[in-house]
Design an enzyme around this catalytic site. Sequence first.
Site, short mmCIF file in Angstrom:
data_model
loop_
_atom_site.label_atom_id
_atom_site.label_comp_id
_atom_site.label_asym_id
_atom_site.label_seq_id
_atom_site.Cartn_x
_atom_site.Cartn_y
_atom_site.Cartn_z
N ASP A 169 0.84 -1.20 0.00
CA ASP A 169 0.00 0.00 0.00
C ASP A 169 0.87 1.25 0.00
O ASP A 169 1.61 1.48 0.95
CB ASP A 169 -0.87 -0.02 1.26
CG ASP A 169 -2.21 0.65 1.09
OD1 ASP A 169 -2.29 1.60 0.30
OD2 ASP A 169 -3.17 0.21 1.74
N ASP A 204 -3.30 4.34 -2.34
CA ASP A 204 -4.30 4.96 -1.46
C ASP A 204 -4.73 6.31 -2.03
O ASP A 204 -3.92 7.08 -2.54
CB ASP A 204 -3.68 5.15 -0.07
CG ASP A 204 -4.66 5.67 0.95
OD1 ASP A 204 -5.63 4.95 1.26
OD2 ASP A 204 -4.45 6.79 1.45
N GLU A 253 -7.25 3.32 -5.35
CA GLU A 253 -8.48 3.55 -4.60
C GLU A 253 -9.11 4.87 -5.06
O GLU A 253 -8.51 5.93 -4.89
CB GLU A 253 -8.20 3.63 -3.10
CG GLU A 253 -9.44 3.94 -2.28
CD GLU A 253 -9.10 4.42 -0.87
OE1 GLU A 253 -9.95 4.21 0.02
OE2 GLU A 253 -8.02 5.00 -0.67
N HIS A 292 -10.70 -2.36 5.10
CA HIS A 292 -10.33 -1.86 6.42
C HIS A 292 -11.01 -0.55 6.79
O HIS A 292 -10.82 -0.06 7.91
CB HIS A 292 -8.81 -1.69 6.49
CG HIS A 292 -8.30 -0.63 5.55
ND1 HIS A 292 -8.35 -0.77 4.18
CD2 HIS A 292 -7.77 0.60 5.78
CE1 HIS A 292 -7.86 0.31 3.62
NE2 HIS A 292 -7.50 1.16 4.56
N ASP A 293 -11.76 0.04 5.86
CA ASP A 293 -12.43 1.32 6.12
C ASP A 293 -13.94 1.20 6.18
O ASP A 293 -14.62 2.20 6.39
CB ASP A 293 -12.08 2.33 5.00
CG ASP A 293 -10.68 2.89 5.12
OD1 ASP A 293 -10.15 2.95 6.25
OD2 ASP A 293 -10.10 3.26 4.08
#
Length: 541
Positions: free
Chosen positions: A108, A210, A278, A341-342
Amino acid sequence: MTSLKETILARNPDWWRGAVIYQIYPRSFQDSNGDGIGDLAGITSRLDHIAGLGADAIWISPFFTSPMKDFGYDVSDYCDVDAMFGSLEDFDALMARAHDLGLKVMIDLVLSHTSDQHPWFKESRKDRTNDKADWYVWADPKADGTPPNNWPSVFGGTAWAWDGRRQQYYLHNFLTSQPDLNLHTPAVQDALLDVARFWLDRGVDGFRLDTINFYFADKYLRDNPSLPPELRNDSIAPSVNPYNHQLHLFSKNQPENLEFLRRFRAVLNPYKAAAVGEVGDAQRGLEIMAEYTSGGDKVQMCYPFELLQPTRLTAGALAETFARMAKAAPDAWPCWSYSNHDTVRHVTRWGLNNAGLRMYTLLLLALRGSVCLYQGEELGLPEADIAFEDLQDPYGIEFWPEFKGRDGCRTPMVWVKDNAMGGFTSAEKAWLPVPAQHLAHAVGAQGDGGLMAFYRKALEFRASEPALRSGEMSLPEAQGDLVTFTRDMNGRRVFCAFNLGAGTVKPKLPPGKWTALAGSLGGDAPGAELGAWGFALAAAE
């Protein structure tokens, strides 16, 4: 022993197309040293689980040196491992084991912002004339001393923080301690591309990028227009956050990003590496994904938020999503995900029972695109209910109790049932609580008829059908809760029908003879009525 160069040369440059990527949140996967926090050595010890599941690659959320204000998404050194997670040698060992198991490794990269503890920012904030003075987005106040424009932070409040040394504001789209880099400065782009090279030279197979559409801000710092209430969407920020009250026309999604992504792709190509970006945008996510992945000269994949919505995915919404995507760019390549994870875990978010969970899993694996699975998804882990005193996420602390943050989906992975810590750690307490209700879902508690076995069979089924992995896809047709489409590749045609509801539906087969597929997964015969959450897949004879 195979050299790194030989490994790179042997890679299939299209390995990413249709790949199933397993996301690892390193703090919560496996603790190897008993401090209650997951680490790289712990991940290495559990890679057999992922390989056995049938995934093609892993994506590891940030493990770089960081003050951990946003748990690694605030980087203070892009080219080292935080001591909490281990060392570069631990990362190399992880890489070697993953490759031995046939797993690609994606890491990431957070390129839109750094920590305020990064040496770049420490130098930049000293004065307005130093070598890195323009490496971050700085702006003078308005005449009355207020911020330069109306941009809000995703994490609440204004996106601008005052710095007394420079007598200027700096931009932070997230936490105040996460200043945004200024990619309008060529030297910043060069430095970030060098970061990518550092990890590519270490053997990584690609990157998850990200907040890829936040890289550039409008150079004129113009105000964002307001957004009518009926168009607001809380898939990027909770509804209690006024971030959703604007159309983010100037604070992100800038056209200059396309040229930087071309530069980034040029770095990837010699390594045959891939990137998935993302796209955090509630209004234009699909269109931005199309811009970023079309043409073969930018990133290979993006994952939009359409399948991460709070409300359960319907047949009509799926059909509309693919129609929009086809209109934006036919060759765009998505990477679909239900959980990460969000986001609240989808079994809880959508209120799914066992049959619904299996149907939606197979639907995900049948769609055109690549797939991201989030750790614990294969166990059917529900969202954990975390007490306020146990919260770690600054996002949740800020908006409690209307929004409880992201800790509920970040709790430790559970490996064994008969251990209060689920086999995650030998410590008496983990960094987040291990919910007692999760223990019944542990890897060791999953039998041959359990959800994990279904995931394994479903991934094996997808891998055995190239049409499902990387074939063309007709536009989905929706009729009530029923959605149907076909996948085609090299003369192989697969018909897919899914009942996204609790009633009974009857799909109409296309002309021709069809042979049932996926019977071992609980699929129905082609043309049969589909009961609640039923599905049928068939191959043309």
